[in-house]
Design a protein around this motif. Sequence first.
Motif, PDB file in Angstrom:
ATOM      1  N   ARG A  55       0.830  -1.216   0.000  1.00  8.99           N
ATOM      2  CA  ARG A  55       0.000   0.000   0.000  1.00  8.99           C
ATOM      3  C   ARG A  55       0.858   1.258   0.000  1.00  8.99           C
ATOM      4  N   GLN A  58       1.886   1.849  -3.441  1.00  8.55           N
ATOM      5  CA  GLN A  58       0.772   2.367  -4.232  1.00  8.55           C
ATOM      6  C   GLN A  58       0.547   3.853  -3.984  1.00  8.55           C
ATOM      7  N   LYS A  59       0.830   4.309  -2.778  1.00  4.18           N
ATOM      8  CA  LYS A  59       0.708   5.742  -2.497  1.00  4.18           C
ATOM      9  C   LYS A  59       1.728   6.558  -3.279  1.00  4.18           C
ATOM     10  N   LEU A  60       2.807   5.891  -3.711  1.00  8.81           N
ATOM     11  CA  LEU A  60       3.808   6.563  -4.552  1.00  8.81           C
ATOM     12  C   LEU A  60       3.408   6.555  -6.018  1.00  8.81           C
ATOM     13  N   ARG A  61       2.118   6.284  -6.266  1.00 12.88           N
ATOM     14  CA  ARG A  61       1.533   6.300  -7.608  1.00 12.88           C
ATOM     15  C   ARG A  61       2.053   5.167  -8.482  1.00 12.88           C
ATOM     16  N   LEU A  62       2.347   4.055  -7.871  1.00  4.69           N
ATOM     17  CA  LEU A  62       2.641   2.842  -8.616  1.00  4.69           C
ATOM     18  C   LEU A  62       1.375   2.016  -8.733  1.00  4.69           C
ATOM     19  N   GLY A  63       1.184   1.338  -9.859  1.00  4.47           N
ATOM     20  CA  GLY A  63       0.035   0.473 -10.009  1.00  4.47           C
ATOM     21  C   GLY A  63       0.092  -0.696  -9.035  1.00  4.47           C
ATOM     22  N   HIS A  64      -1.058  -1.329  -8.820  1.00  8.17           N
ATOM     23  CA  HIS A  64      -1.114  -2.424  -7.854  1.00  8.17           C
ATOM     24  C   HIS A  64      -0.188  -3.572  -8.261  1.00  8.17           C
ATOM     25  N   TYR A  66       2.494  -3.492 -10.226  1.00  2.94           N
ATOM     26  CA  TYR A  66       3.900  -3.093 -10.108  1.00  2.94           C
ATOM     27  C   TYR A  66       4.333  -3.060  -8.640  1.00  2.94           C
TER      28      TYR A  66
END
Length: 627
Positions: A55, A58-64, A66
């Motif tokens: 998570r 994901q907050k770093l704007r990576l897709g789930h 990735y």
Amino acid sequence: MPFAPDPQPVATASQRSMIIIATGVVLALLYFGKDVLVPVILALILALLMAPFVRLLQKLRLGHSYAVFIAVLLLAMVVAGLMTVIGSQIVHFAQSLPQYEKTVHAKLQLLHDLTIARLEAMQGEAGDVINGLGGKSHAGNAPVAPAAPPYGNGIDVSVLASPWNAIKGALSSLWNPLATTGIVLVVLVFVLLEYESLRDRFIRAIGGTDLRATTSAINDAAERLSRFFVSQFAVNFGVGLAIWLGLAAIGLPNALLWGALTAVLRFVPYVGVWLAALLAASLAAAVTPGWSLLFMTLGLFVVVEMLVSQLLEPQLYGHATGLSPLAVVVAAIFWSWLWGPMGLVLSTPLTLCLVVMGRHVRAFTLLGILLGDTPALTLPQRFYQRALSGDADEIITAARAFLRQGSLARYCDVVLLPGLQLAQLDLVQKAIGPEQLLKARTAVVRVIESLGKTAPAQSRWRRRSSVLDDDVAHYLRQQREDIAGRWQGPLAVASGSVVLCMASGGYLDDIATEILVRILRDLRVDARHVSLKDIEAFEGESHPEATPDAIAMIHVVNASGADGVASSDALAAEVSKRERYAHAMVVAVYLPNLLETQELPPLDSHIDRIALSFEQAVQYTVEKFTK
């Protein structure tokens, strides 16, 4: 009743048979399906720990997807790096084995001479003595056994002389862990990819419509597992680092290998660190002709492990798991029996999950009680159970431990009075026999005597019989009257220095009043236990030496709940009418009852203050005397 256990339905013979059969089937599935279950469960546990990291990515704007692959890749790199370090150290260690051959042979021969050779010599001498006592000597006819060759001559050192054989053996032994690691990583990827979906399915399967309890259980399990594993990883890494530096300082070869093995094996509870210590000590015995390196190595492991286990671990995660120490041991034995070494590693997290489910899912309540570190009985229940058993010494020991952190009034509010109310409930229902009644009353008297610092005035046998005949409050009050007189103290006292404590009329009210008197006297307040008849008798007699305005406060005690409120008010009204007590503060002490929700009664004109506990009554008294 808050302290009474929930009634459980009585299981029929067929239900018990079904439970036994179902338990056997579950154990069989766990045992024969370990090759499939172990990687899956390990992946699920790792998913719980890695989900917060995913998570975060994901907050770093990576897709789930990735984020999952990056997290698993980092985990694989850490595992691969650790295995590479250990593997390289094993290769170096295998290449160094031949140079230790002579030292190993010499020490094995020395051990043989000190143990087996001496036993054989003693056996021969004992045989000669027995033969001499029997008058027969076969010394000349007995065949002489050929001398045993030196211990080292019979040892096949081909494995020691061939490092490649050792490497092959190490690789073959590592194949299964490598395969398991690969399966775990693959399953972990798919679990993390479908983490939310799997959690929803689990909530639906376990919790049904009770989403709140199941969600709380899952969050609790994840939080406890995360705290436990993060703390354990930090501690094990620190222990491995300390062992590496310590072994390097004392000169043991391949110190990095033993430090890494210690950090890894310490995840196996109880035996892992000592297995690493045994391996390192074996090398220390083979390196030098003397024994000092061996003892220094063992001493290093003992000192580091004792410091960590006794000082560091209790502070970091002593209560992070919520497991009792016995549950950890039993779980380690059970899961290692089912799944071998991997079961030993997984025993703590698996048992932790069962305990958390037991706290939130009703079907698993029994597991939470048996395996958790939460006390099975409340403090009042423990008091009552020990009193029924007549174990006053254990009650007193627990009370003194409580008093080191709390006041006597607090103990009486939290433990003593609720325990007495449990006894009163069983007494009303006639669930206590004469023998248990005698034990309970005698234990309660001993406890109150001990806490109130009043020495018994009679011998033990006399006290037991009188407690059975009389009520507890009357007996305890009589002790003070035997020592200080009918009025429990002098009548010529300082103005406004006496506190009268009066019971509303019930049996439990009388005991609670006596307890309050002893609490106040423990604080050096001249408190006295009296009744309305005592007041009337005092007023009907001539006491010229009595101080007219000696009474500063009057506590009217009610421990019977709502049923005793009316009698308390009537008693307070009767006392306040009397001219002698017109200037005394009247405090109505309404103690909580187990079966009722405590509510603040209305404040009548003849009552100055209302106290809802012993502690509050003591507070009002202290405020009165400190003004």
